[in-house]
Design a protein around this motif. Sequence first.
Motif, short mmCIF file in Angstrom:
data_model
loop_
_atom_site.label_atom_id
_atom_site.label_comp_id
_atom_site.label_asym_id
_atom_site.label_seq_id
_atom_site.Cartn_x
_atom_site.Cartn_y
_atom_site.Cartn_z
N LYS A 55 38.24 33.48 39.93
CA LYS A 55 39.64 33.57 39.26
C LYS A 55 39.96 34.59 38.72
CE LYS A 55 39.57 28.25 38.11
NZ LYS A 55 39.65 27.36 37.09
N GLY A 56 39.29 35.30 37.87
CA GLY A 56 39.72 36.60 37.49
C GLY A 56 39.21 36.75 35.91
N MET A 92 31.34 44.93 38.08
CA MET A 92 31.73 45.61 37.03
C MET A 92 32.46 44.69 35.94
SD MET A 92 32.51 47.93 35.09
CE MET A 92 32.48 49.80 35.93
N LEU A 93 33.27 43.52 36.58
CA LEU A 93 33.79 42.64 35.48
C LEU A 93 32.37 41.94 34.91
CD1 LEU A 93 36.51 40.93 37.94
CD2 LEU A 93 36.85 42.63 35.94
N LYS A 94 31.34 41.72 35.62
CA LYS A 94 30.29 41.16 34.77
C LYS A 94 29.76 41.96 33.69
CE LYS A 94 28.66 38.16 38.64
NZ LYS A 94 27.66 38.08 39.77
N LYS A 95 29.62 43.36 33.89
CA LYS A 95 29.23 44.25 33.07
C LYS A 95 30.37 44.37 31.65
CE LYS A 95 28.44 49.34 32.30
NZ LYS A 95 28.26 50.60 33.25
N LEU A 96 31.68 44.29 32.02
CA LEU A 96 32.71 44.36 31.07
C LEU A 96 32.34 43.19 30.23
CD1 LEU A 96 36.00 45.70 33.04
CD2 LEU A 96 34.48 46.93 31.42
N GLU A 97 32.13 41.85 30.90
CA GLU A 97 32.05 40.85 29.87
C GLU A 97 30.81 40.80 28.84
OE1 GLU A 97 32.81 36.34 30.68
OE2 GLU A 97 30.96 37.01 31.99
N SER A 98 29.85 41.45 29.60
CA SER A 98 28.49 41.55 28.85
C SER A 98 28.66 42.63 27.73
CB SER A 98 27.35 42.14 29.82
OG SER A 98 27.61 43.41 30.28
N THR A 149 40.52 39.03 40.63
CA THR A 149 39.64 40.24 41.33
C THR A 149 40.31 41.04 42.56
OG1 THR A 149 37.72 38.70 40.80
CG2 THR A 149 37.44 40.52 42.51
N THR A 150 41.09 40.28 43.28
CA THR A 150 41.66 40.77 44.48
C THR A 150 42.77 41.90 44.17
OG1 THR A 150 41.50 38.58 45.55
CG2 THR A 150 43.27 40.23 46.31
N MET A 151 43.39 41.67 43.10
CA MET A 151 44.34 42.43 42.44
C MET A 151 43.95 43.80 41.94
SD MET A 151 47.29 42.10 39.35
CE MET A 151 48.37 40.85 40.45
N LEU A 152 42.63 43.44 41.40
CA LEU A 152 41.71 44.80 40.68
C LEU A 152 41.50 45.49 41.70
CD1 LEU A 152 40.11 42.80 37.82
CD2 LEU A 152 41.40 45.12 37.59
N SER A 153 40.86 45.00 42.92
CA SER A 153 40.50 45.55 43.98
C SER A 153 41.26 46.32 44.80
CB SER A 153 39.62 44.50 45.13
OG SER A 153 39.25 45.11 46.27
N LYS A 154 42.66 45.96 44.77
CA LYS A 154 43.77 46.44 45.64
C LYS A 154 44.19 47.62 44.70
CE LYS A 154 48.42 45.62 47.37
NZ LYS A 154 49.58 44.73 47.60
N GLU A 155 44.55 47.55 43.48
CA GLU A 155 44.95 48.65 42.61
C GLU A 155 43.94 49.76 42.54
OE1 GLU A 155 47.31 48.48 39.22
OE2 GLU A 155 48.34 46.49 39.79
N LEU A 156 42.51 49.52 42.45
CA LEU A 156 41.67 50.54 42.15
C LEU A 156 41.04 50.88 43.39
CD1 LEU A 156 39.66 48.61 39.13
CD2 LEU A 156 40.93 50.74 38.86
N GLU A 157 41.31 50.26 44.55
CA GLU A 157 40.87 50.62 45.92
C GLU A 157 39.43 50.85 45.95
OE1 GLU A 157 42.85 54.30 46.68
OE2 GLU A 157 44.74 53.38 47.20
#
Length: 237
Positions: free
Chosen positions: A62-63, A46-52, A29-37
């Motif tokens: 973890k990620g 958003m990750l929860k939505k993408l999983e759904s 999540t940290t990497m995603l947060s950094k890259e997407l700002e």
Amino acid sequence: MADDKISENIEEYLEVLYRNGSNGEQVSTTMLSKELEIAPGSVTQMLKKLESLGYIVYTPYKGATLTTEGMKIAQKITRKHRILEKFLTDVLKIKPENVHDQACEMEHTLSDEAEMALCKMLNNPDLCPDDHIIPACNFDFKNCQECGSQHDFDQVIYRSFNLLSISELTSNTEGVISFIRGSPELLDDIADLNIKIGSHLSYEFNENRLSNYFLVTIDDRELNIPLEMANNIFIRV
């Protein structure tokens, strides 16, 4: 066009996940947060939505990793982005500092037919201007010559599976060679090594491998594949 049921925002997330975890690696999540700002809390939602939606597998704290469907979408949008970067750089001569943002604006609306035409015009490139791999197309061809002989896009069939090039493999992987990209000369060089569609390939990740070479086993033969070939030999995953 890119599937209008998938928002540009979702495509951006999947693109970043693919860029950092194309071979099944977990992206934090940290990497995603950094890259997407974007704030970590918003990324988590958003990750929860993408999983759904079935695009990722998400493990809290973890990620995330891409599912087969998520990878399919991510590869497609990443391919369009990098082909556009190649076109903007080599043909339109856009300033390097402007290329990425221009490609980001265009990738979501580039039709599959236009993508194919750009690829042919650019002679089936394997790398974008930043030397990142351009993923294989998702059209059901065994090589670029088959694609070049197809003049009616309405007759094109899509693959039902995803591909990774040898040079994208970052962990122990096995698969069947299902697409070989490149010029007739490169295809001849690959054929001279008796590497062909349908061959079984296995790869054991080695951090100390020879620079610009990939040691693989193809149909029980160990081969050191040079980077140019590795960029263009794809296995089914």
